[in-house]
Structure formats: C-alpha cells, structure tokens
Design an enzyme around this catalytic site. Structure first.
Site, PDB file in Angstrom:
ATOM      1  N   GLY A   3       0.844  -1.190   0.000  1.00 10.85           N
ATOM      2  CA  GLY A   3       0.000   0.000   0.000  1.00 10.85           C
ATOM      3  C   GLY A   3       0.876   1.234   0.000  1.00 10.85           C
TER       4      GLY A   3
ATOM      5  N   CYS B 203       5.389  -6.106   1.321  1.00 14.25           N
ATOM      6  CA  CYS B 203       5.699  -4.682   1.280  1.00 14.25           C
ATOM      7  C   CYS B 203       5.079  -3.960   2.490  1.00 14.25           C
ATOM      8  CB  CYS B 203       5.258  -4.085  -0.056  1.00 14.25           C
ATOM      9  SG  CYS B 203       5.955  -2.443  -0.329  1.00 14.25           S
TER      10      CYS B 203
ATOM     11  N   HIS C  44       7.881  -7.274  -3.877  1.00  9.52           N
ATOM     12  CA  HIS C  44       6.586  -7.696  -4.411  1.00  9.52           C
ATOM     13  C   HIS C  44       6.740  -9.054  -5.089  1.00  9.52           C
ATOM     14  CE1 HIS C  44       4.120  -4.175  -3.603  1.00  9.52           C
ATOM     15  NE2 HIS C  44       5.252  -3.487  -3.713  1.00  9.52           N
TER      16      HIS C  44
ATOM     17  N   SER D  88     -17.416  -2.443 -26.770  1.00  7.54           N
ATOM     18  CA  SER D  88     -16.371  -1.576 -27.336  1.00  7.54           C
ATOM     19  C   SER D  88     -15.593  -2.297 -28.419  1.00  7.54           C
ATOM     20  CB  SER D  88     -15.403  -1.153 -26.230  1.00  7.54           C
ATOM     21  OG  SER D  88     -14.636  -2.281 -25.832  1.00  7.54           O
TER      22      SER D  88
ATOM     23  N   GLY E  36     -13.412  -4.465 -27.491  1.00  7.86           N
ATOM     24  CA  GLY E  36     -12.307  -5.013 -26.707  1.00  7.86           C
ATOM     25  C   GLY E  36     -12.696  -6.397 -26.183  1.00  7.86           C
ATOM     26  N   VAL E  37     -11.709  -7.098 -25.647  1.00  8.11           N
ATOM     27  CA  VAL E  37     -11.936  -8.473 -25.204  1.00  8.11           C
ATOM     28  C   VAL E  37     -13.021  -8.533 -24.123  1.00  8.11           C
ATOM     29  CG1 VAL E  37     -10.826 -10.478 -24.143  1.00  8.11           C
ATOM     30  CG2 VAL E  37      -9.529  -9.025 -25.699  1.00  8.11           C
TER      31      VAL E  37
ATOM     32  N   SER F  53     -15.594  -6.479 -23.100  1.00 18.50           N
ATOM     33  CA  SER F  53     -17.007  -6.246 -23.411  1.00 18.50           C
ATOM     34  C   SER F  53     -17.513  -7.289 -24.410  1.00 18.50           C
ATOM     35  CB  SER F  53     -17.238  -4.821 -23.915  1.00 18.50           C
ATOM     36  OG  SER F  53     -16.543  -4.584 -25.111  1.00 18.50           O
ATOM     37  N   THR F  54     -16.626  -7.771 -25.274  1.00 15.54           N
ATOM     38  CA  THR F  54     -17.040  -8.799 -26.224  1.00 15.54           C
ATOM     39  C   THR F  54     -17.399 -10.090 -25.495  1.00 15.54           C
ATOM     40  OG1 THR F  54     -15.547  -7.839 -27.845  1.00 15.54           O
ATOM     41  CG2 THR F  54     -16.331 -10.060 -28.300  1.00 15.54           C
TER      42      THR F  54
ATOM     43  N   LYS G 171      -7.961 -10.590 -16.540  1.00 15.02           N
ATOM     44  CA  LYS G 171      -7.891 -10.683 -18.001  1.00 15.02           C
ATOM     45  C   LYS G 171      -7.663 -12.109 -18.505  1.00 15.02           C
ATOM     46  CE  LYS G 171      -7.843  -7.731 -21.470  1.00 15.02           C
ATOM     47  NZ  LYS G 171      -8.708  -6.533 -21.346  1.00 15.02           N
TER      48      LYS G 171
END
Ligand code: XMP
Length: 596
Positions: free
Chosen positions: A57, A84, A172, A224, A226-227, A229-230, A375
């Site tokens: 954070g 972290c 990280h 749109s 894009g991946v 919304s499709t 994603k």
C-alpha cells in the site's frame, strides 16, 4: 463488507496498493480460491479463511489513517504473509520496528537468502532478482522472527516466524519481475490448504449468479470491441438469450482504423445480430474540444458514452421502467485503480466507474458479469464460449480508446529541476501520467538521442535510473527519428478529429508491421501515442509504447528488433503532419502504460 469469507479462501487484505488483485489472480492461478477484503476487516469475519495475505500500500505504518489490520488475524491459526506494506505492518504490529529507508527503492534489486531452509525459500537459489517499491523498511524483527533474506539497501528484505507460519517480504513477490515469485507464493499457498478454484467451474457460477441478478429484466450492453465487453456480451447472450439482450457499439471517433467494421463482421459467424451501431463521433469531438486535463478527458468520454447510450436507448425504446438494465464488461482490476477499495490512492478514473455509473450501480441497475475476473480468466472464458482466437487474444484496448493516447496541452511546460543526465537528451515540453510507490504522478518525459537509431543497454538502464534519481521525470524515451535534439515547435492541442485521424494512421502502421514481423501475439500491448509538438508549426510526434505485462499492474518496455523499429519509424515519418518518432523505454512503475 462484513459478510464472512468463503470457507477455504485465501484472503488478501487490501491496503490500497495496486497489487492486491495481482496477488488474488496469482493465488487463483495456483488453483486456490482467493478473495479481496479491505484491510480493516475484523478477524471474526475472516474465520474459515485458509490463509491471509496482507498487500502492499502507498502509506507508512506511522501515517495517520494508514491501514491497520485487526491483530486478531494472528490468532486465527492460519498462515499469514505480509508483502511490502503488509510486511512492515506485521513487524510494527508484533513489536518490531519500521523506519524510513536510507534510500527509496523502486524497481529491480537482488536479494540474498539468509535462511535457505525457510519454507518460502526452500530449494530456491541463494541470490535472485526481485521487484521493490518502498520508502520505509523493517529495521528490527519482532520476537520469534528471524531474518530470511536481505538486499543491499534493505537489511530485512524477508522475515519469518516459522512456528506460527507468519511471513513477511519487503519485495513484491506477486509481480513477474520478481524471479521465483510464483514459487514462493505456491509454497505459501501450500501451507494454507485452500479451497480449489478453476475458471471452468466458476463460469457456471457466473451464469447462475447472472440469472439471479437480472431476474426477468433485460440487459442493454455497451460493446467496445475489446476483449472484456465482447466476452461479457457473448456471455449475456448465452445465459439470457438474444431476446433479453441488446448490444450497442458506439463509434466514438476514437477507435482504431476500420475497427467498427471489423467488430461487426466478427459477430456475424457467432449468430450475434442484436448489436446496434451508432456513429457518435461528432458528439465526442464536440464534448472534448478544448479539454486538456487527463482526468477531465476521461470524465467527458464517460459522460458522453452515457448520453449517447441514453439517446440510443430512447430511440430503441429500451426504458429502465420496462425492466432494462445496463451491462458492462468491467473486470476485477478496473475496480481498484479508481480507489474502488478503501485505501487505493486515486490513480485514474475508469470510465466504467464515473459518478453517473456509480449511482446506477448503487441503484442495482448495472450488471457486470466479469467483475470478479482477471484478463487471463476472461480470455479463457471467451474461448469456452466459442469466441474466435483472434478476437480473444486481441491486445487490450482501453475503453476511452485513442482518447488516452492523444496527449493534450494548452502550453508547453518544462520542469524546474532536471538534474544531470550524461547522454545527449531533451526534455519533452509535455507531461504524462505515471505511478510511483502506488501513487499517481503527472510528470515530464526525457528523450535520449544517439548517432544511430538503436536502443542500447545504456539507454535501457537509464530508463530505470533517471526516474529513480530525478523526481521531475516519470518517463524515458529514445528518439528514433533524429540523431540530435532539434528545436521543438509546440502546437496547443486537445482531442480533435484531425489528431485522431493522424494517430489512427500511425497506429495502423504499427499494427501492420507488428503482425508482419510475427510479433503481435508475443507483444502484450502496443499503444501508439500522439504528442502536440514537432519540428515545425502544427507538427506532431508519435511515441511507440510496446510493453510486456501480465495483468497491466506492472509492465516492462518490450524490446523490439532494430529493423522493425526502423521500418515503423520510416513509415510513420511518411505520414504528413508527423515530424518525430520516439520509443518509450520506461517500465510501470514509474510510468503507466498509457500516457493519457
Ligand atoms: P495504465 O496506463 O494504467 O494501463 O498502465 C493499464 C492497462 O489498462 C488499460 N486501460 C484501460 N482499459 N478502460 C479499459 O478498459 C480504461 O479506462 C482504461 N485505461 C487504461 C491500458 O490500455 C492498459 O492495458
């Protein structure tokens, strides 16, 4: 949120870094169910969790209002891992000591493992590279802990209380730039005995949840191309049926060359015909005229989307009173960079989260079937739904489209202090968005010049060292069109159709060359950016921004073959109105992928 966690989940307590979801995603990739909760979630609500991870954070444990987890988490008897800020908080909470580090550390560092037998490090090399992003550090261990790793600038880079299974790492481990990160995480997950997780079974759960949420209503969905919304639109069609779904593709004027046509054509073989296409480019350009500030641009784009959608839904007769809801392709990380969780520093507003949409979400009028997915999971789901490979593996394209790649400025600006840079260079007269230590920056870029066009290791090293040592800069570029800095001629500019057309041409050159070079699928994303200055009045510059990444939380500048950069540069310089070409060499952090 005070609902109890799902039994067997590994819970990530989010202290507001942008990394919490990345950790969540990694844990799921290891086949374990993960959930994100706010840092202060009471320990009683965490009963049943298989393990707890405390995220990084932006704050210091001593800051007023900094996230303070419930000490009761140490009594739950499950493994705890602090990363972290989480690592520092564990030390602080259990009686160790945290202090501001001698040097802030952003980026690569090597650690030396001091306890090779410690569970997280067992079987790993004694020295390896990690990704650091911190100002404070742990300087004294709490009782019962031993140090397990150190780095040159950080004396306690990792620590462990093996008996209580409490671990801390300053670096990280969830980002790909940390070597053996997944292995360390796997060792932790294995100590937890979590509930299993797989996208295939989760997809069924999403379907059921969707039916329950929508009930007998219908969904109007912005697509749109894009991946995300499709996939969301296809899923809605599959789960609710064509009759209860209406798609809308808004041509914002900020799409790629021929994009609208390509999207329309791609849906035909899927039998998806419930997609209305609306050319609203005039309206978008009108609303963006004179808008300079990146956040304001995003807001205007978001608001215009909503206005257009309102107009079209009236036109198509889709009224909320008649049971229509709004569908969105929002995915998990989209919700955090807006400060969606309590402690996230405001980095940028996602267009799916502007105020008007937030109000609709509150009123239960928005359905976001992918909001818990990452994603890679969305892509897998897309393939499950039978979407074509090319569509599912398209590079991510931001919702506001080229709008975040047309840099706007009213007047040129230059930083006050630029320090010393040993190579021929020029400070660009514009600023762009970046992210450092989990906070947002808006700073200048510096471009390096050399007699040949090619990027050397020295340039790449300077791309890390300059933003670390000179606070004025968050980006480092290599000029690929000029050997020495020419005088820049600045032309004030906001988003206009002319500039969008210019960028579309340059973007198309990059897309064509990348595919021709066989590098489309191995490059994660390749934004092309337009800057409002050149070598003559009205001239513009183009930035090539190829990146390697996993979920966009962190990224590296992707190396490209010299010959490819040459070809792209030559072809882009052939576009009338473009005078200069640059290659962005900066990782994220300190820059972001988009320039805004
Ligand atoms: P940054 O610039 O924050 O971008 O490093 C991270 C990733 O997010 C994409 N991006 C967006 N995607 N709507 C989207 O769907 C947005 O508003 C948006 N803004 C950035 C960006 O292209 C990159 O992949």
């Amino acid at each position: 949120m005070d609902t109890p966690v799902r039994s067997g989940s590994i819970v990530i307590l989010d202290s507001g870094g942008q990394y919490a979801h990345l950790i969540g995603n990694r844990v799921r990739r290891l086949g374990a169910f993960s959930e994100i909760r706010v840092a202060e979630t009471p320990a009683k609500d965490l009963k049943g969790a298989a393990g707890i991870i405390l995220s990084g954070g932006p704050q210091s444990v001593y800051d007023k209002g900094s996230p303070q987890m419930d000490n009761g988490i140490f009594d739950l008897g499950v493994p705890v891992l602090g990363i972290c800020y989480g690592h520092q908080w564990v030390a602080h909470a259990l009686g160790g000591e945290v202090k501001p580090g001698k040097k802030k550390e952003y980026g690569h560092a090597d650690i030396d493992v001091t306890e090779p037998g410690s569970p997280l490090f067992r079987g790993l090399p004694l020295r390896f590279g990690v990704w650091m992003s911190h100002g404070d550090e742990v300087v004294r261990l709490p009782e019962g802990f031993k140090r397990t790793a150190l780095s040159e600038t950080c004396r306690i880079a990792a620590m462990a209380d093996e008996e209580r299974k409490i671990f801390g790492v300053q670096f990280h481990l969830e980002v790909t730039h940390t070597q053996h990160g997944m292995e360390m995480l796997k060792r932790f997950v294995d100590l937890c005995v979590p509930a299993p997780w797989a996208i295939e079974s989760y997809a069924k759960h999403i379907g059921e949840a969707l039916r329950e949420e929508v009930k007998d209503r219908k969904v109007f969905m912005l697509v749109s191309g894009g991946v995300d919304s499709t996939v969301a639109f296809t899923l809605l069609n599959e789960v609710l049926g064509k009759e209860r779904v209406q798609g809308l593709l808004v041509d914002t004027g900020l799409m790629r060359k021929d994009e609208v046509k390509k999207i329309e054509e791609a849906f035909v073989p899927l039998g998806i015909t419930n997609l209305h296409i609306e050319d609203a480019s005039e309206e978008f350009f009108r609303n963006l005229d004179g808008v300079i500030d990146p956040e304001q641009k995003r807001n205007r784009i978001g608001i215009t989307f909503l206005e257009v959608q309102k107009d079209v839904s009236l036109k198509l007769g889709l009224k909320m009173e008649d049971g229509w809801m709004l569908g969105q392709g929002t995915i998990y990380p989209d919700t955090i960079e807006t400060g969606g969780t309590k402690h996230a520093d405001h980095i940028k507003t996602h267009h799916n989260r502007v105020e008007a949409v937030a109000k609709m979400i509150e009123a239960g009028l928005v359905v976001e079937p992918l909001k818990d997915l990452y994603k890679d999971e969305v892509r897998k789901l897309g393939e499950e739904l039978g979407l074509p490979h090319d569509l599912v593996w398209r590079h991510p394209f931001p919702g506001p489209g080229l709008g975040v790649r047309i840099l706007c400025a009213e007047e040129e600006s230059l930083p006050e202090e630029i320090g010393t840079i040993d190579l021929p260079h020029a400070v660009l007269p514009v600023r762009s968005v970046g992210v450092q230590g989990d906070g947002r920056t808006y700073r200048h870029a510096v471009a390096l010049f050399a007699p040949d066009r090619h990027v050397s290791d020295v340039h790449r090293r300077m791309a890390t060292s300059i933003p670390n040592t000179v606070p004025a800069f968050n980006r480092v570029l290599r000029c690929t069109s000029h050997q020495a800095p020419p005088p820049f001629v600045f032309t004030p500019g906001s988003i206009t159709r002319e500039r969008a057309d210019l960028l579309r041409e340059a973007d198309n050159v990059v897309d064509e060359e990348l595919r021709r070079g066989g590098l489309y699928e191995t490059t994660w994303q390749f934004p092309v950016v337009l800057l409002p200055f050149g070598t003559k009045k009205g001239g513009q510059s183009v930035v090539l921004r190829p990146v390697e990444s996993q979920e966009a939380m962190t990224a590296n500048a992707a190396p490209l073959p010299d010959a490819l950069v040459d070809r792209m540069t030559d072809r882009i310089l052939g576009i009338p109105g473009i005078d200069m070409v640059f290659l962005d060499l900066t990782s994220k952090p300190p820059a972001t992928i988009e320039w805004e």
